[in-house]
Design a protein around this motif. Structure first.
Motif, PDB file in Angstrom:
ATOM      1  N   LYS A 556       0.823  -1.218   0.000  1.00 60.04           N
ATOM      2  CA  LYS A 556       0.000   0.000   0.000  1.00 60.04           C
ATOM      3  C   LYS A 556       0.852   1.262   0.000  1.00 60.04           C
ATOM      4  CE  LYS A 556      -4.163  -1.998   2.028  1.00 60.04           C
ATOM      5  NZ  LYS A 556      -5.063  -2.083   3.217  1.00 60.04           N
ATOM      6  N   ARG A 557       2.027   1.182   0.600  1.00 56.87           N
ATOM      7  CA  ARG A 557       2.913   2.343   0.612  1.00 56.87           C
ATOM      8  C   ARG A 557       3.361   2.733  -0.794  1.00 56.87           C
ATOM      9  NH1 ARG A 557       7.722   1.658   4.627  1.00 56.87           N
ATOM     10  NH2 ARG A 557       5.926   1.419   6.002  1.00 56.87           N
ATOM     11  N   ASN A 558       3.456   1.742  -1.679  1.00 59.53           N
ATOM     12  CA  ASN A 558       3.892   2.009  -3.059  1.00 59.53           C
ATOM     13  C   ASN A 558       2.802   1.650  -4.068  1.00 59.53           C
ATOM     14  OD1 ASN A 558       6.956   2.616  -2.716  1.00 59.53           O
ATOM     15  ND2 ASN A 558       6.641   0.763  -1.525  1.00 59.53           N
ATOM     16  N   TYR A 559       1.544   1.769  -3.650  1.00 59.91           N
ATOM     17  CA  TYR A 559       0.454   1.297  -4.504  1.00 59.91           C
ATOM     18  C   TYR A 559       0.379   2.065  -5.823  1.00 59.91           C
ATOM     19  CZ  TYR A 559      -4.005  -0.933  -5.559  1.00 59.91           C
ATOM     20  OH  TYR A 559      -4.989  -1.694  -6.147  1.00 59.91           O
ATOM     21  N   ASP A 560       0.705   3.352  -5.790  1.00 59.36           N
ATOM     22  CA  ASP A 560       0.650   4.147  -7.023  1.00 59.36           C
ATOM     23  C   ASP A 560       1.782   3.802  -7.984  1.00 59.36           C
ATOM     24  OD1 ASP A 560      -1.605   5.443  -6.145  1.00 59.36           O
ATOM     25  OD2 ASP A 560      -0.498   7.089  -5.217  1.00 59.36           O
ATOM     26  N   ASN A 561       2.867   3.239  -7.451  1.00 62.60           N
ATOM     27  CA  ASN A 561       3.984   2.760  -8.283  1.00 62.60           C
ATOM     28  C   ASN A 561       4.243   1.297  -7.932  1.00 62.60           C
ATOM     29  OD1 ASN A 561       4.823   5.387  -9.555  1.00 62.60           O
ATOM     30  ND2 ASN A 561       5.118   5.918  -7.408  1.00 62.60           N
ATOM     31  N   ILE A 562       3.247   0.487  -8.228  1.00 63.47           N
ATOM     32  CA  ILE A 562       3.252  -0.879  -7.695  1.00 63.47           C
ATOM     33  C   ILE A 562       4.381  -1.737  -8.260  1.00 63.47           C
ATOM     34  CG2 ILE A 562       1.729  -2.024  -9.396  1.00 63.47           C
ATOM     35  CD1 ILE A 562       0.250  -3.102  -6.770  1.00 63.47           C
ATOM     36  N   ASN A 583     -10.490 -13.629  -2.716  1.00 67.03           N
ATOM     37  CA  ASN A 583     -10.190 -13.733  -4.147  1.00 67.03           C
ATOM     38  C   ASN A 583     -10.381 -12.412  -4.889  1.00 67.03           C
ATOM     39  OD1 ASN A 583      -9.789 -16.361  -3.487  1.00 67.03           O
ATOM     40  ND2 ASN A 583     -11.292 -17.232  -4.884  1.00 67.03           N
ATOM     41  N   GLU A 584     -11.367 -11.637  -4.478  1.00 62.73           N
ATOM     42  CA  GLU A 584     -11.608 -10.358  -5.154  1.00 62.73           C
ATOM     43  C   GLU A 584     -10.423  -9.405  -4.962  1.00 62.73           C
ATOM     44  OE1 GLU A 584     -15.278  -8.644  -3.932  1.00 62.73           O
ATOM     45  OE2 GLU A 584     -16.517 -10.269  -4.765  1.00 62.73           O
ATOM     46  N   ASP A 585      -9.857  -9.409  -3.764  1.00 63.64           N
ATOM     47  CA  ASP A 585      -8.686  -8.570  -3.508  1.00 63.64           C
ATOM     48  C   ASP A 585      -7.502  -9.018  -4.360  1.00 63.64           C
ATOM     49  OD1 ASP A 585      -9.961  -6.974  -1.634  1.00 63.64           O
ATOM     50  OD2 ASP A 585      -9.480  -8.332   0.022  1.00 63.64           O
ATOM     51  N   ALA A 586      -7.353 -10.352  -4.516  1.00 62.77           N
ATOM     52  CA  ALA A 586      -6.272 -10.883  -5.346  1.00 62.77           C
ATOM     53  C   ALA A 586      -6.455 -10.464  -6.801  1.00 62.77           C
ATOM     54  CB  ALA A 586      -6.221 -12.403  -5.231  1.00 62.77           C
ATOM     55  N   GLU A 587      -7.679 -10.568  -7.297  1.00 61.81           N
ATOM     56  CA  GLU A 587      -7.945 -10.188  -8.687  1.00 61.81           C
ATOM     57  C   GLU A 587      -7.741  -8.692  -8.909  1.00 61.81           C
ATOM     58  OE1 GLU A 587     -11.866 -11.588  -9.506  1.00 61.81           O
ATOM     59  OE2 GLU A 587     -11.300 -13.714  -9.400  1.00 61.81           O
ATOM     60  N   GLU A 588      -8.145  -7.884  -7.939  1.00 62.45           N
ATOM     61  CA  GLU A 588      -7.958  -6.433  -8.057  1.00 62.45           C
ATOM     62  C   GLU A 588      -6.468  -6.082  -8.103  1.00 62.45           C
ATOM     63  OE1 GLU A 588      -8.816  -2.326  -5.553  1.00 62.45           O
ATOM     64  OE2 GLU A 588      -9.816  -4.188  -4.940  1.00 62.45           O
ATOM     65  N   LEU A 589      -5.690  -6.739  -7.258  1.00 58.80           N
ATOM     66  CA  LEU A 589      -4.248  -6.493  -7.245  1.00 58.80           C
ATOM     67  C   LEU A 589      -3.614  -6.899  -8.574  1.00 58.80           C
ATOM     68  CD1 LEU A 589      -1.701  -5.650  -5.686  1.00 58.80           C
ATOM     69  CD2 LEU A 589      -1.562  -7.975  -4.772  1.00 58.80           C
ATOM     70  N   MET A 590      -4.037  -8.025  -9.126  1.00 60.82           N
ATOM     71  CA  MET A 590      -3.484  -8.484 -10.403  1.00 60.82           C
ATOM     72  C   MET A 590      -3.887  -7.556 -11.550  1.00 60.82           C
ATOM     73  SD  MET A 590      -3.932 -12.600  -9.905  1.00 60.82           S
ATOM     74  CE  MET A 590      -3.164 -13.056 -11.450  1.00 60.82           C
ATOM     75  N   ARG A 591      -5.104  -7.030 -11.493  1.00 56.41           N
ATOM     76  CA  ARG A 591      -5.523  -6.057 -12.519  1.00 56.41           C
ATOM     77  C   ARG A 591      -4.671  -4.784 -12.435  1.00 56.41           C
ATOM     78  NH1 ARG A 591     -10.850  -7.989 -11.353  1.00 56.41           N
ATOM     79  NH2 ARG A 591     -11.131  -6.335  -9.799  1.00 56.41           N
ATOM     80  N   LYS A 592      -4.374  -4.382 -11.212  1.00 53.22           N
ATOM     81  CA  LYS A 592      -3.539  -3.192 -11.012  1.00 53.22           C
ATOM     82  C   LYS A 592      -2.141  -3.414 -11.599  1.00 53.22           C
ATOM     83  CE  LYS A 592      -1.995   0.663  -9.026  1.00 53.22           C
ATOM     84  NZ  LYS A 592      -2.316   2.005  -9.561  1.00 53.22           N
ATOM     85  N   ILE A 593      -1.581  -4.587 -11.339  1.00 52.47           N
ATOM     86  CA  ILE A 593      -0.247  -4.911 -11.873  1.00 52.47           C
ATOM     87  C   ILE A 593      -0.280  -4.937 -13.401  1.00 52.47           C
ATOM     88  CG2 ILE A 593       1.574  -6.655 -11.945  1.00 52.47           C
ATOM     89  CD1 ILE A 593       0.566  -7.565  -9.144  1.00 52.47           C
ATOM     90  N   GLU A 594      -1.305  -5.589 -13.951  1.00 54.06           N
ATOM     91  CA  GLU A 594      -1.432  -5.687 -15.409  1.00 54.06           C
ATOM     92  C   GLU A 594      -1.540  -4.300 -16.052  1.00 54.06           C
ATOM     93  OE1 GLU A 594      -3.994  -8.261 -18.689  1.00 54.06           O
ATOM     94  OE2 GLU A 594      -4.774  -8.006 -16.646  1.00 54.06           O
ATOM     95  N   LYS A 595      -2.328  -3.417 -15.438  1.00 50.97           N
ATOM     96  CA  LYS A 595      -2.495  -2.062 -15.967  1.00 50.97           C
ATOM     97  C   LYS A 595      -1.171  -1.305 -15.947  1.00 50.97           C
ATOM     98  CE  LYS A 595      -5.206   2.166 -15.248  1.00 50.97           C
ATOM     99  NZ  LYS A 595      -6.208   2.828 -14.363  1.00 50.97           N
ATOM    100  N   GLU A 596      -0.429  -1.410 -14.837  1.00 50.68           N
ATOM    101  CA  GLU A 596       0.864  -0.723 -14.719  1.00 50.68           C
ATOM    102  C   GLU A 596       1.858  -1.258 -15.752  1.00 50.68           C
ATOM    103  OE1 GLU A 596       2.125   1.657 -12.518  1.00 50.68           O
ATOM    104  OE2 GLU A 596       0.141   2.050 -11.700  1.00 50.68           O
ATOM    105  N   GLU A 597       1.854  -2.572 -15.956  1.00 47.64           N
ATOM    106  CA  GLU A 597       2.766  -3.159 -16.939  1.00 47.64           C
ATOM    107  C   GLU A 597       2.431  -2.689 -18.351  1.00 47.64           C
ATOM    108  OE1 GLU A 597       3.238  -7.355 -16.797  1.00 47.64           O
ATOM    109  OE2 GLU A 597       4.275  -7.340 -14.863  1.00 47.64           O
ATOM    110  N   GLU A 598       1.155  -2.616 -18.680  1.00 52.09           N
ATOM    111  CA  GLU A 598       0.746  -2.158 -20.012  1.00 52.09           C
ATOM    112  C   GLU A 598       1.203  -0.727 -20.266  1.00 52.09           C
ATOM    113  OE1 GLU A 598      -3.448  -2.727 -20.077  1.00 52.09           O
ATOM    114  OE2 GLU A 598      -3.329  -4.888 -20.519  1.00 52.09           O
ATOM    115  N   GLN A 599       1.085   0.126 -19.243  1.00 50.98           N
ATOM    116  CA  GLN A 599       1.524   1.515 -19.386  1.00 50.98           C
ATOM    117  C   GLN A 599       3.035   1.599 -19.575  1.00 50.98           C
ATOM    118  OE1 GLN A 599       0.056   3.491 -15.878  1.00 50.98           O
ATOM    119  NE2 GLN A 599      -2.050   3.638 -16.647  1.00 50.98           N
TER     120      GLN A 599
END
Length: 732
Positions: A556-562, A583-599
């Motif tokens: 959470k400390r680095n959530y904006d730059n995950i 599971n929902e928290d896990a999926e949300e975290l993975m979506r966040k990672i995927e979005k950051e990687e795409e950018q």
């Protein structure tokens, strides 16, 4: 070069002198040296040629050649005082300190200099200047070699007040005693005096730090700083430069570095670099980083006076301490370009440390080379030992300590010696090693409790008092106590981790947790402590909820730059979420990672990013370990798509473990896998075979004499083996 020599031979005497001085003025010292050597061939006792040659050699920092010239000049002109002074300076700069002291004694006897009654002997301005210079050389030798601050200070006190060097050297001695605030005051006074042009002399031990990084700690050492040379006559003398501002700014930066006030240190470093770029564009600052081909600027007097090399080394050290490793690497490449054989010991040392992750063999080679030299930075010995232990070359560390017993006493603190001794002992007797670590840890925890008590008392005093002077004084005390507390914690944490690792290696995770729990009162705010506590809770497989709490704090400390968070932390957090029904928290975290990687891929298409890949691999491994191979293997296969971007040594390691476990269970007929999944596995292994030709299957240890066959140490080779095994199982 030949053209110059021929033209000089044809010139008249006055024109020769003019040409040589023109070369010196323009910095063409090689041409001047060649011409002056030609003159000496015609007249080996030429006073003008020898004096100018000594000056040129000194300027390019070839002190051995310079001192040979002065030896010859003293032999021919034994009553010329400035030759003795310059000779002593050359000896000091070349490291011949004992010989330098003998020359100073000879000078004093020959010209009747009496330190106890200086006024009698000082009958002109040069005598006063020479006396001050000789005092500074003696004090510098006491300061650097003998570690004798008391006598060094007595010598410096003989220099008249109002002298920049006196103030600066007193600051250096305060620095060595770790009285950084007082040292800063001295350096600021000197800087103010410098700006007012109250003095234009220069110190022999002017720069107090070397910008050297260390694996566990960093202790800047006083650098030898040569005196500048003023030319203009055949009797060239080694005197002083007017501008010493970069030196003073650098000293201030080093003090702030040790006070952990990195922003202040970087401010002074920035001023030095800006001044260097503005005044010396010929030094090509930053050209290497920009990828431009530039020639070496050499170790010139201009480079030395600019303090750019030292400043970039200190900048790299700060970035290294802040874990900004790319910025540290860039600081080293930004410095004026020099060839490898021209690099100073500090720069070579720092380059070795920076390269350890990418090219450890090269890093070890550099450090081993430095250790083999007659003189080297004290940090080098300690860092080489620590790096041997980091890469588990404990026998090499033991041999190095045994073969260099004198170095262990000279360059290792008692704490570091005990720590390394315990690490090496751990390889043969973990029980004895744990006991040694425990003794060290007990001393540190006792110190931390005392400091905690003193900090609390200082806070109470501040709360009770209304007197501004008392509050100010208590705040200063509190600041120093907190600094001491942080220093002890830095020493305690490696010992704590070493203790925990003993139980970790034998998979006794409950004991590891106990070790960490004992240290909670001192370390619970440290990210490193939280990370390792999270790992040990995770490994126990029945404390995922507790592990989630620690992992979440880091994420959470680095959530904006995950993507700045370690991939394994993200993967373990996802697994912890899954194991606790989130599971929902896990999926949300993975979506966040995927979005950051795409950018990130959009801005840098060629960059390989493994975060989401490793998360999927760890989740796949989890399902395989629970016996659900069909879902687990499918997850592993999905994680490595697209193969050119995701296939790497680490990702292949996770993938092949799952495949090997599946093949083992298939061969034992413990599990049954659908044909469609098996076909998917064959396709996956074929793709790994295609794209894994240049990907190493195993990263070899850096100092291994026997290396793996290059054709077999590839993902392609191992993928073929796994594919062959799978086909054999399918056919049978």
């Amino acid at each position: 070069m030949i053209r110059h020599r021929l033209s000089l031979a044809q010139m008249k005497s006055g024109e020769k002198t003019k040409t040589i001085y023109s070369w010196i003025k323009e910095g063409n010292y090689k041409e001047a040296i060649a011409a002056l050597n030609d003159e000496l061939c015609l007249n080996r006792n030429s006073r003008a040629a020898l004096s100018l040659l000594a000056y040129c050699y000194y300027t390019i920092q070839d002190f051995d050649q310079s001192q040979q010239c002065y030896e010859q000049l003293i032999e021919i002109y034994p009553n010329e005082r400035h030759y003795y002074l310059n000779y002593a300076k050359c000896l000091y700069q070349s490291g011949a300190h004992e010989k330098a002291l003998k020359i100073i004694v000879k000078y004093s006897e020959k010209f009747h200099i009496d330190n106890d009654d200086r006024k009698k002997s000082i009958d002109n301005e040069y005598d006063q200047f020479a006396q001050n210079e000789l005092i500074k050389i003696q004090a510098a030798i006491k300061y650097t070699n003998d570690d004798d601050n008391i006598n060094a200070k007595l010598l410096i006190d003989q220099i008249p007040d109002g002298n920049v060097d006196k103030e600066t050297n007193l600051g250096c001695m305060l620095f060595k005693e770790k009285r950084y605030d007082e040292a800063i005051e001295k350096f600021r006074n000197a800087l103010q005096m410098e700006n007012l042009n109250l003095s234009n002399s220069r110190s022999n031990f002017h720069r107090i730090g070397s910008g050297q990084m260390n694996t566990m700690e960093r202790k800047p050492e006083t650098n030898k700083n040569d005196n500048a040379i003023s030319g203009g006559s055949s009797n060239a003398t080694i005197s002083s430069m007017v501008n010493q501002k970069p030196d003073l700014l650098y000293n201030l930066a080093v003090c702030y570095y040790h006070l952990r006030q990195y922003s202040d240190a970087m401010k002074y470093i920035g001023e030095i670099i800006e001044q260097g770029i503005r005044e010396h564009p010929e030094l090509s600052v930053g050209m290497n980083t920009e990828g431009l081909e530039v020639r070496s600027v050499g170790n010139t007097e201009v480079l030395h006076e600019s303090v750019l090399v030292e400043s970039f080394n200190l900048k790299a050290a700060i970035e290294y301490q802040l874990k900004n490793f790319e910025a540290a690497k860039e600081a080293l490449t930004d410095m004026p370009p020099r060839s490898e054989e021209e690099l100073d010991a500090v720069t070579l040392h720092n380059m070795a440390l920076i390269s350890m992750d990418q090219n450890p063999a090269d890093g070890f080679e550099k450090l081993q080379f430095l250790i083999g030299q007659e003189t080297f930075q004290p940090e080098t010995f300690a860092n080489l030992l620590l790096l041997y232990c980091r890469y588990e070359y404990f026998e090499l560390a033991a041999d190095l300590m045994a073969e260099n017993a004198s170095f262990t006493y000279r360059y290792l603190s008692p704490y570091l010696y005990e720590f390394l001794d315990a690490l090496i002992t751990q390889q043969t007797s973990p029980e004895d090693a744990y006991q040694k670590f425990d003794e060290i840890a007990t001393r540190h925890t006792d110190s931390l409790r005392k400091l905690s008590k003193q900090i609390q008392e200082a806070k109470n005093q501040i709360a009770k008092n209304d007197d501004a002077n008392i509050v100010t004084k208590q705040n200063e005390i509190l600041k120093k106590l907190k600094h001491s507390f942080d220093e002890v914690v830095e020493l305690y944490v490696p010992v704590l981790m070493a203790q925990a690792k003993i139980y970790w290696d034998i998979e006794c995770y409950a004991q590891v947790e106990k070790v960490f729990r004992k240290s909670a009162e001192f370390c619970n705010e440290l990210d490193l402590w939280k990370l390792n506590v999270a790992h040990v809770l995770f490994m126990q497989e029945n404390k995922f909820k507790e592990a989630t709490g620690f992992y979440e704090q880091l994420v959470k400390r680095n959530y904006d730059n995950i993507l700045d968070v370690s991939a394994i932390v993200l993967a373990n957090l996802c697994v912890s979420y899954i194991m606790t029904g989130q599971n929902e928290d896990a999926e949300e975290l993975m979506r966040k990672i995927e979005k950051e990687e795409e950018q990130l891929i959009y801005s840098d298409p060629d960059r390989k990013i493994f975060h989401l890949c490793i998360v999927n691999l760890v989740i796949g491994t989890l399902y395989c370990s629970k016996g659900n191979y069909e879902f687990g293997i499918s997850r592993v296969i999905k994680s490595l798509d697209p193969y050119p971007k995701k296939l790497g040594t680490d990702t292949w390691f996770y993938a092949k473990r799952c495949f090997l476990a599946m093949l083992e269970n298939l061969s034992k007929q413990v599990i049954i896998i659908k044909d469609s999944v098996l076909q998917e596995c064959l396709t996956f292994l074929s793709m790994c075979e295609q794209y894994g030709q240049n990907v190493k299957a195993i990263v070899e240890a850096p100092l291994e004499l026997e290396t793996l066959h290059p054709g077999k140490n590839t993902v392609t080779y191992e993928a073929r083996l796994l594919k062959a095994l799978l086909l054999e199982i399918i056919e049978n």
